[in-house]
Motif scaffolding. Structure first.
Motif, mmCIF file in Angstrom:
data_model
loop_
_atom_site.group_PDB
_atom_site.id
_atom_site.type_symbol
_atom_site.label_atom_id
_atom_site.label_comp_id
_atom_site.label_asym_id
_atom_site.label_seq_id
_atom_site.Cartn_x
_atom_site.Cartn_y
_atom_site.Cartn_z
ATOM 1 N N SER A 9 33.017 47.314 41.416
ATOM 2 C CA SER A 9 33.858 46.212 41.905
ATOM 3 C C SER A 9 34.487 45.440 40.749
ATOM 4 O O SER A 9 33.792 44.992 39.840
ATOM 5 N N VAL A 15 37.911 44.630 46.181
ATOM 6 C CA VAL A 15 37.697 44.384 47.599
ATOM 7 C C VAL A 15 38.906 43.661 48.177
ATOM 8 O O VAL A 15 39.671 42.991 47.458
ATOM 9 N N TRP A 110 38.205 48.465 50.548
ATOM 10 C CA TRP A 110 38.341 48.603 49.100
ATOM 11 C C TRP A 110 39.608 49.351 48.719
ATOM 12 O O TRP A 110 39.973 50.332 49.371
#
Length: 229
Positions: A9, A15, A110
């Motif tokens: 991430s 995200v 995502w």
């Protein structure tokens, strides 16, 4: 360099926005939330830090402080921490808090950074080993598969599967071992200096990228190709 380790991430993937996250769950549940209530709820969820991979909490409630500190060490603790933050925000249906958590684990939540596929493909073609080392409470492999990037990854070392989290050097050591790589010939790429910088304790080189929305960081990973050369 014979191998490169990547964070997940903020490094390879970003995200979705809090607004997109909340909207998708409300739509799936067929629960209407008109403006201005929707905007207020999204803003409150963001301030609470309820979206994993999104903004950090402005304040962690006292009752969640302990689980927050160990949230990446098991699936149960991860869910408890983030749904606990979400429940600080009133929503039309109590079941939406678990639905929000479930949504963030889906590939649709995502987006790969624009240059992620190119960089991973190029490294793979050069024979460079690739690993993903992430502080996380769930299995991200389906996200990579859905976006066509799993083919390039030689190993995934995820904190919840090991019960420890970065910057613990044991996670980076496990990834190096899986790839058969001497840590001194490995580059770690991440967006969090404290967590990802833990690889330096093994002798790995470390390179940091900025955790920005995907459309604001079109080529942040490309310098990795020069560093490997």
């Amino acid at each position: 360099m014979i191998a490169v380790l990547f964070d997940f991430s903020g490094t390879l993937f970003r995200v979705e926005s809090t607004e997109s996250w909340l909207s998708a769950v409300l739509t799936e549940a067929d629960v209407p939330l008109p403006e201005p209530e929707f905007g207020k709820a999204a803003q409150a969820l963001q301030a609470a830090g309820a979206l994993p991979g999104g903004a950090l909490p402005e304040r962690v409630p006292v009752e969640l402080a302990d689980v927050w500190e160990v949230r990446d060490q098991s699936s149960a603790q991860h869910r408890a921490a983030y749904t606990g933050l979400s429940r600080q925000v009133p929503l039309p249906d109590p079941g939406l808090h678990d639905a929000l958590y479930d949504r963030h684990m889906t590939p649709a939540a995502w987006t790969p950074y624009p240059d992620a596929a190119e960089v991973l493909r190029t490294l793979h073609e050069r024979g460079v080993g690739i690993g993903v080392v992430s502080n996380i409470g769930w299995d991200l492999r389906p996200v990579f598969r859905a976006h066509g990037l799993d083919r390039y990854v030689g190993t995934y070392v995820l904190s919840y599967e090991h019960g420890i989290r970065k910057p613990d050097p044991r996670l980076f050591a496990a990834a190096c071992a899986d790839l058969g790589a001497d840590p001194q010939q490995v580059l770690m790429v991440g967006d969090e200096p404290r967590a990802d910088g833990g690889a330096a304790a093994l002798g790995c080189a470390v390179h940091f990228v900025h955790h920005l929305p995907a459309d604001e960081r079109p080529d942040g990973l490309r310098p990795v190709l020069d560093l490997v050369d």
